[in-house]
Motif scaffolding. Sequence first.
Motif, short mmCIF file in Angstrom:
data_model
loop_
_atom_site.label_atom_id
_atom_site.label_comp_id
_atom_site.label_asym_id
_atom_site.label_seq_id
_atom_site.Cartn_x
_atom_site.Cartn_y
_atom_site.Cartn_z
N LEU A 17 0.83 -1.21 0.00
CA LEU A 17 0.00 0.00 0.00
C LEU A 17 0.86 1.26 0.00
O LEU A 17 0.55 2.23 -0.70
CB LEU A 17 -0.94 -0.01 1.21
N TRP A 18 1.95 1.25 0.78
CA TRP A 18 2.80 2.44 0.84
C TRP A 18 3.38 2.76 -0.54
O TRP A 18 3.51 3.94 -0.91
CB TRP A 18 3.93 2.26 1.85
N TYR A 19 3.71 1.70 -1.28
CA TYR A 19 4.29 1.88 -2.61
C TYR A 19 3.27 2.51 -3.56
O TYR A 19 3.58 3.47 -4.29
CB TYR A 19 4.77 0.54 -3.15
N GLN A 20 2.04 2.00 -3.56
CA GLN A 20 1.01 2.54 -4.44
C GLN A 20 0.71 3.99 -4.10
O GLN A 20 0.55 4.84 -4.98
CB GLN A 20 -0.26 1.70 -4.33
N GLN A 45 -4.69 13.72 7.14
CA GLN A 45 -5.58 14.05 6.01
C GLN A 45 -5.24 13.21 4.78
O GLN A 45 -6.13 12.72 4.08
CB GLN A 45 -5.47 15.54 5.70
N LEU A 46 -3.95 13.05 4.51
CA LEU A 46 -3.53 12.23 3.36
C LEU A 46 -3.92 10.77 3.57
O LEU A 46 -4.37 10.10 2.63
CB LEU A 46 -2.02 12.36 3.15
N ALA A 47 -3.74 10.28 4.78
CA ALA A 47 -4.12 8.90 5.07
C ALA A 47 -5.61 8.69 4.83
O ALA A 47 -6.03 7.67 4.26
CB ALA A 47 -3.75 8.55 6.51
N GLY A 48 -6.42 9.66 5.25
CA GLY A 48 -7.86 9.58 5.00
C GLY A 48 -8.19 9.66 3.53
O GLY A 48 -9.09 8.96 3.04
N HIS A 49 -7.46 10.49 2.80
CA HIS A 49 -7.69 10.65 1.36
C HIS A 49 -7.45 9.33 0.63
O HIS A 49 -8.21 8.95 -0.26
CB HIS A 49 -6.77 11.74 0.81
N TYR A 50 -6.37 8.63 0.99
CA TYR A 50 -6.02 7.39 0.30
C TYR A 50 -6.63 6.15 0.95
O TYR A 50 -6.55 5.06 0.39
CB TYR A 50 -4.49 7.24 0.27
N VAL A 54 -2.05 5.87 9.06
CA VAL A 54 -1.05 6.94 9.15
C VAL A 54 0.35 6.37 9.01
O VAL A 54 1.23 6.99 8.39
CB VAL A 54 -1.20 7.71 10.48
N LEU A 55 0.57 5.17 9.54
CA LEU A 55 1.88 4.53 9.43
C LEU A 55 2.23 4.26 7.97
O LEU A 55 3.37 4.49 7.52
CB LEU A 55 1.89 3.23 10.22
N GLN A 59 5.27 6.03 5.65
CA GLN A 59 6.26 5.29 4.86
C GLN A 59 6.28 5.80 3.41
O GLN A 59 7.34 5.92 2.80
CB GLN A 59 5.95 3.80 4.90
N ALA A 60 5.10 6.11 2.87
CA ALA A 60 5.01 6.63 1.50
C ALA A 60 5.69 8.00 1.41
O ALA A 60 6.41 8.29 0.44
CB ALA A 60 3.55 6.72 1.07
N LEU A 61 5.47 8.84 2.40
CA LEU A 61 6.07 10.18 2.40
C LEU A 61 7.59 10.09 2.53
O LEU A 61 8.32 10.90 1.93
CB LEU A 61 5.48 11.02 3.53
N LYS A 62 8.06 9.14 3.32
CA LYS A 62 9.52 8.98 3.46
C LYS A 62 10.16 8.64 2.12
O LYS A 62 11.26 9.11 1.80
CB LYS A 62 9.84 7.90 4.49
N GLU A 63 9.47 7.80 1.32
CA GLU A 63 9.98 7.45 0.00
C GLU A 63 10.16 8.70 -0.85
O GLU A 63 11.18 8.88 -1.54
CB GLU A 63 9.00 6.48 -0.67
#
Length: 249
Positions: A17-20, A45-50, A54-55, A59-63
């Motif tokens: 999921l983090w990759y997508q 907010q981003l977690a809710g959007h997708y 939040v975890l 991970q997606a933001l760190k990428e």
Amino acid sequence: MTSFAPDSIVLNRKLPLWYQVSQSLRASILGRSPHDPLRLPTEEQLAGHYGVSVLTMRQALKELEDEGLISRHRRRGTFIEPGAQRGTPVRLLGSVDAIVAQQSGMTTELLDQGSTPLSGELSDYFPDLSEVATYHRLRGDERTGEPTNHARNYVRPELAERIDPEDLLRWPMTKVLRDAVGVAIGRITDTVEARLADPETARLLQIPLLSPILHYTGVTYDESGRVLDVAVIHYRGDRFSFTVTLDAH
């Protein structure tokens, strides 16, 4: 301050999921309008959007942070880097959004559009048609204006009727078909091979005749296996690379 609004995505539970999420957000960032805000919504907010935790979002933001597309500041929030553009080659794990992200973040000029009778290999892709719609675009580096690739897309006529040419100046054809036209994409097959630049490619990419180029063919299918689009792209060999990662898990 108004926050940047990323595109939506339908998640595939077979891929991380983090990759997508990172690839979808990456494509949104690289395809944004110059007037869009640089501030991203909060992690929550981003977690809710997708529709992820939040975890996973973190991970997606760190990428994206590791790639230099965003910067994160305690108490201030997360911001798109003003000069954000593709840096390291994207990791392809079977996601349509990875294909979109690979092709985003360039200036684009629509050289011509029209239709062409089918012949040769194209006839094999579209056995039920006599002609297809065509789009020819030239893409360049946002910073230098230097041409990096030129692309020809061969699209089913009934889909072309629903394509706004303005969308092709901002987004790759894959994203236009999926998000603007509303087609359900089943799969995409990519073929990349080394070639030498022909006279037209040399002229468009501003390179010497017979310079090495990457010849890319991408075939987009719907969920029934019918071909929707055939993309033929010539990349400057000194300005582009592909990296494919096979996840053993």
